[in-house]
Design an enzyme around this catalytic site. Sequence first.
Site, short mmCIF file in Angstrom:
data_model
loop_
_atom_site.label_atom_id
_atom_site.label_comp_id
_atom_site.label_asym_id
_atom_site.label_seq_id
_atom_site.Cartn_x
_atom_site.Cartn_y
_atom_site.Cartn_z
N TYR A 28 0.10 -0.30 10.56
CA TYR A 28 -0.29 -0.70 9.20
C TYR A 28 0.85 -0.38 8.23
O TYR A 28 1.25 -1.22 7.41
CB TYR A 28 -1.57 0.01 8.78
CG TYR A 28 -2.09 -0.37 7.41
CD1 TYR A 28 -2.48 -1.68 7.13
CD2 TYR A 28 -2.19 0.56 6.39
CE1 TYR A 28 -2.96 -2.04 5.87
CE2 TYR A 28 -2.67 0.21 5.13
CZ TYR A 28 -3.06 -1.09 4.88
OH TYR A 28 -3.54 -1.45 3.63
N SER A 76 0.85 -1.19 0.00
CA SER A 76 0.00 0.00 0.00
C SER A 76 0.89 1.24 0.00
O SER A 76 2.03 1.20 0.48
CB SER A 76 -0.87 0.01 1.26
OG SER A 76 -1.50 1.26 1.41
N1 LIG Z 1 -8.85 -1.11 -0.37
C1 LIG Z 1 -7.87 -0.22 -0.43
O1 LIG Z 1 -8.10 0.99 -0.59
C2 LIG Z 1 -6.45 -0.69 -0.32
C3 LIG Z 1 -5.42 0.25 -0.44
C4 LIG Z 1 -4.12 -0.16 -0.33
C5 LIG Z 1 -3.83 -1.49 -0.08
N2 LIG Z 1 -4.84 -2.40 0.05
C6 LIG Z 1 -4.49 -3.82 0.33
O2 LIG Z 1 -5.24 -4.66 -0.49
C7 LIG Z 1 -5.43 -5.92 0.14
C8 LIG Z 1 -6.88 -6.36 0.00
O3 LIG Z 1 -7.69 -5.45 0.69
P1 LIG Z 1 -9.21 -5.16 0.34
O4 LIG Z 1 -9.31 -3.72 0.12
O5 LIG Z 1 -9.72 -6.10 -0.66
O6 LIG Z 1 -9.87 -5.43 1.77
P2 LIG Z 1 -10.91 -6.47 2.32
O7 LIG Z 1 -12.12 -6.50 1.47
O8 LIG Z 1 -11.07 -6.19 3.78
O9 LIG Z 1 -10.14 -7.83 2.12
C9 LIG Z 1 -9.13 -8.23 3.01
C10 LIG Z 1 -9.23 -9.72 3.18
O10 LIG Z 1 -8.23 -10.15 4.12
C11 LIG Z 1 -8.81 -11.12 4.93
N3 LIG Z 1 -8.12 -11.29 6.20
C12 LIG Z 1 -7.95 -10.40 7.20
N4 LIG Z 1 -7.32 -10.97 8.23
C13 LIG Z 1 -7.09 -12.26 7.87
C14 LIG Z 1 -6.49 -13.37 8.51
N5 LIG Z 1 -6.01 -13.30 9.75
N6 LIG Z 1 -6.40 -14.54 7.84
C15 LIG Z 1 -6.91 -14.66 6.60
N7 LIG Z 1 -7.50 -13.65 5.93
C16 LIG Z 1 -7.59 -12.47 6.58
C17 LIG Z 1 -10.22 -10.63 5.15
O11 LIG Z 1 -11.01 -11.68 5.62
P3 LIG Z 1 -12.33 -11.42 6.48
O12 LIG Z 1 -13.37 -11.00 5.49
O13 LIG Z 1 -12.57 -12.76 7.12
O14 LIG Z 1 -11.99 -10.33 7.47
C18 LIG Z 1 -10.58 -10.17 3.76
O15 LIG Z 1 -11.05 -11.25 2.97
C19 LIG Z 1 -4.94 -5.75 1.58
O16 LIG Z 1 -3.66 -6.33 1.70
C20 LIG Z 1 -4.85 -4.25 1.74
O17 LIG Z 1 -3.86 -3.86 2.68
C21 LIG Z 1 -6.14 -2.03 -0.09
#
Ligand SMILES: NC(=O)c1ccc[n+]([C@@H]2O[C@H](COP(=O)([O-])OP(=O)(O)OC[C@H]3O[C@@H](n4cnc5c(N)ncnc54)[C@H](OP(=O)(O)O)[C@@H]3O)[C@@H](O)[C@H]2O)c1
Length: 314
Positions: free
Chosen positions: A187, A161
């Site tokens: 984070y 990120s």
């Molecule tokens: N969205 C943004 O704006 C953004 C920006 C920069 C970087 N990112 C990165 O993109 C990636 C995906 O994020 P997203 O936006 O798609 O968010 P999201 O919808 O919250 O997806 C994150 C996933 O990680 C899973 N997770 C969390 N803790 C876990 C654990 N202990 N074991 C296994 N799975 C776990 C969550 O599962 P649960 O549903 O069970 O909680 C969820 O399926 C992340 O690495 C995030 O840091 C996102």
Amino acid sequence: MTGHMPIATPFTAESTAAEVIEGIDLTGQRAIVTGGASGIGIETARALAGAGADVTLAVRNLAAGERTAGDIIAATGNKQVLVAPLDLADRASVAAFTAEWDGPLHILVNNAGVMACPEARTAEGWELQFATNHLGHFALATGLHSALAAAGGARIASVSSSAHLRSPVVFDDIHFREREYEPWAAYGQSKTANVLFAVEASRRWAGDGITVNALMPGGIRTGLQRYVTGAELDRLRAEVGATEVNWKTPEQGAATSVLVVTSPLLAGVGGRYFEDCNEAEPHQPGGRRGVAAYALDPDAAALLWQVSVDLLAS
Ligand SMILES: NC(=O)c1ccc[n+]([C@@H]2O[C@H](COP(=O)([O-])OP(=O)(O)OC[C@H]3O[C@@H](n4cnc5c(N)ncnc54)[C@H](OP(=O)(O)O)[C@@H]3O)[C@@H](O)[C@H]2O)c1
């Protein structure tokens, strides 16, 4: 800095995962997407399955995983979309996942993550964001190393990120035992660790044909913001002088992950950081883009690897 020519592609912030993968055939390839049952993980898995890969959604919420797999199978016609349990904050769960895996692995998308949560610790006392975002994925990738090597030319995406700009890995106090817990610093540290992993894994595993790149997916409204209030978002925007956030769709958010693990333009390329489907420039003070020098530092990358091995062995 690295001194190489940054990888440039025809794709942009607006490109979708489907556009990036168009014309690429993944038949016969096997992929894992962690956190594949929500947010950009769903769209990453959908694109890989649509290109013919066998895709395993590695998730802790199995019901959500099964729902997502059903949706992807219905949308793509690819029946090889599987679900397997994985809790990255639980060493035993990661070990069970890697022990179950059989045969080569061509694509690993380390996508799951937790952001800016209240202070929480694993059973070992590790800070939860570092444990989930970095250590769990480190244990997963190292546990799958022989499967990745067996694929010949495997690729790993380490989803980081722009928040990595908020903190290097603070080796003196990774787990916030001496300093006060700050959700965004934790984070940011974990997301820097995701880049450092790409640097050191690429160095160690290039001889096995494995390349690892890190990326910033963009800003996408997903479950990730569950701990962030509207007021907090406003404060963060003001902090960087932004008047608005240009949110991407999940399909656009998945594009850079998909690019990193499938594009012929990145063949043999590892240890780099991408954003908006292109290799990022060095970060400039005051900006919100680019990659911090500390995240590409080979010495920090080697140290983090050793610290991670030691923690997981303790
Ligand atoms: N969205 C943004 O704006 C953004 C920006 C920069 C970087 N990112 C990165 O993109 C990636 C995906 O994020 P997203 O936006 O798609 O968010 P999201 O919808 O919250 O997806 C994150 C996933 O990680 C899973 N997770 C969390 N803790 C876990 C654990 N202990 N074991 C296994 N799975 C776990 C969550 O599962 P649960 O549903 O069970 O909680 C969820 O399926 C992340 O690495 C995030 O840091 C996102």
